[in-house]
Design an enzyme around this catalytic site. Sequence first.
Site, mmCIF file in Angstrom:
data_model
loop_
_atom_site.group_PDB
_atom_site.id
_atom_site.type_symbol
_atom_site.label_atom_id
_atom_site.label_comp_id
_atom_site.label_asym_id
_atom_site.label_seq_id
_atom_site.Cartn_x
_atom_site.Cartn_y
_atom_site.Cartn_z
ATOM 1 C CG LEU A 178 -5.669 8.974 -6.810
ATOM 2 C CD1 LEU A 178 -6.273 8.698 -5.440
ATOM 3 C CD2 LEU A 178 -5.522 10.465 -7.039
ATOM 4 C CG ASP A 179 2.561 7.568 -8.853
ATOM 5 O OD1 ASP A 179 2.700 6.681 -9.713
ATOM 6 O OD2 ASP A 179 3.453 7.889 -8.037
ATOM 7 C CB ALA A 180 2.866 4.849 -6.015
ATOM 8 C CB VAL A 181 -2.722 4.932 -3.371
ATOM 9 C CG1 VAL A 181 -3.216 5.929 -4.397
ATOM 10 C CG2 VAL A 181 -3.212 3.526 -3.686
ATOM 11 C CD GLU B 128 1.304 2.773 -9.792
ATOM 12 O OE1 GLU B 128 2.204 2.037 -10.231
ATOM 13 O OE2 GLU B 128 1.500 3.963 -9.475
ATOM 14 C CG HIS C 181 2.278 -5.824 -17.398
ATOM 15 N ND1 HIS C 181 3.459 -6.127 -16.732
ATOM 16 C CD2 HIS C 181 2.640 -5.389 -18.626
ATOM 17 C CE1 HIS C 181 4.478 -5.891 -17.534
ATOM 18 N NE2 HIS C 181 4.026 -5.427 -18.683
ATOM 19 C CG ASP D 241 5.669 2.590 -13.424
ATOM 20 O OD1 ASP D 241 6.645 3.364 -13.423
ATOM 21 O OD2 ASP D 241 4.737 2.675 -12.608
ATOM 22 N N GLY E 241 9.205 1.739 -19.311
ATOM 23 C CA GLY E 241 10.263 2.663 -18.926
ATOM 24 C C GLY E 241 11.169 2.171 -17.825
ATOM 25 C CG ASN E 242 10.397 1.837 -13.978
ATOM 26 O OD1 ASN E 242 11.154 2.794 -14.094
ATOM 27 N ND2 ASN E 242 9.299 1.903 -13.264
#
Length: 582
Positions: free
Chosen positions: A244-247, A282, A310, A376, A379-380
């Site tokens: 689940l993206d950016a909960v 996430e 990370h 992320d 890519g960010n």
Amino acid sequence: MHEFSVWAPFAQQVNLVIDGSCHGMRRAPGDWWRTKVDYAGPGTRYGFSLDGGPVRPDPRSRSQPDGVHAPSALVDADGFPWTDQMWKGISARGLLLYELHIGTFTPEGTFDAAIQRLDHLVALGVSAVELMPVAEFPGTRGWGYDGVDLFAPHHGYGGPDGLKRFVDACHCKGMGAVLDVVYNHLGPSGNYLREFGPYFSGRYQTNWGAAVNFDGPGSDEVRRFVIDNAKYWLEEYHFDGLRLDAVHAIVDESACHILEELAVEVDALATHLGRPLFVIAESDRNDPRLARSRGAGGYGLDGVWADDWHHALHAVLTGDRVGYYSDFGSLGPLAKALRQAWVYDGIWSEHRGRRHGRSPVGLAGHRFVVFTQNHDQVGNRAAGDRLAALVGEGRQKIAAALLLTAPFTPMIFQGEEWAASSPFQYFTDHDDPKLARAVSEGRRNEFTSFGWDPSEVPDPQSHDTFRRSKLDWQELDKEPHDNILDWYRTLIELRRCHAELSDPLPGSTVVEASDELGTVTVRRGSIRVAVNLSAGDRAFDLPPDCETLASSAPSIRTEQGQLVLPPDSVVILKDPPDTLKS
């Protein structure tokens, strides 16, 4: 005969449109509109006209063969010839995840082309593939986080049957399949949901647009929409889990949070299907309630991403101190991350200007997903540069060793395992000139605040940005890529063979770190990891007769009973049996 239905509480009249022919629909209880058409079947193109307006795709469209603005197409849900009947599922415990983006994983950028590379992942030792979002998004290229037709696999990747072939192939090769889904917002282009009903909240906003309405008037059907979508991927497409993206961008003040309700229904579906299913979230909040059991007051999800892990490693390896990396950089935070994944567990964060997080005590290690790279974190960056572009081979091997000996769930980002030279940049394909210009300008402005030269930021709308991000599979047999790949394979095999690495006892990780010496030592049961991050040789006191399981440099040696590591090197050892007893 096919019955069409759509939830449209805002409309006074709804027509089903098939090939320019209108069919009136009748309002049913709950503001659902229904009608039956005897000649409709798989492949039939259709849409809905609300109060005489333009034809819009079905909010629950299973297929958008011509993109987000075109009619939907019916799909035969039961017509695919699955061959994975012997697949019994995969547990969230003991996973080794591999995140990939279908559009850049192969030159062709399709589900079928990705199938041809699955043997590489099997040989690597991957247990489950995690796909970045594949729900229909604008254009032919994108990361997928601006999807608008949440039930429709992207037509450019191969559509519904292509995705089913991919999942089926994963299972037949002994790997699970996980799908990244986005429930905190939808993309702007092709997003017609607000014309149908109160899908979005007027009270909340995300960084990417209007928040989904999970707790306002009309939210019961919106919640049902999202939960049905989650179950749809798991049941109809045979996925084993969801990410689940950016909960943290989901706002829900209901007594039962949408994440808890989703977890309950996924658990019930797992029982019904007779195979394990899992949901990983996430979140940047470091909130253990996400993965804590419902009996203990949590939401009952199966895991959470741990960005702190990370950040702590990246800051040490690269010296990066921009943005959120300003909270990291010394070996103390890295040692804490190696023990418990989250560094910020209620302590002061200089970057945020406040205390952040909560203690993860009580959560098993496998509930934290950790990584040295992901979409992320690569890519960010302004130029989408990978770790291999920032540090030398020695530090790349250190990163891999700490990842794959961690007591958490490790995740590898596509191409990381061979130090791919291709960047992973942010790319889009918006056909609206105004939106395209806004995305390009916004990207440049975003990185100005990080101190990067805006002229170095690739244009997301440029096809070259997308092309540069594709993996070059011809690198695998060339130096130094083959050397890095051998190192990853060695580490993954060690993880498979030693239970202490993949399923450790809670609290069994002991970490010592010295900023003065530039050294880190990790002990978990009988396994030891020694790391030298300094510019000179460093000696480590270790029990005699340790067995060397893996070392990153040939010049690692023993002198006067001490293990001496050269700069930027790592060694993994196993204590002799009697050492652990003592």
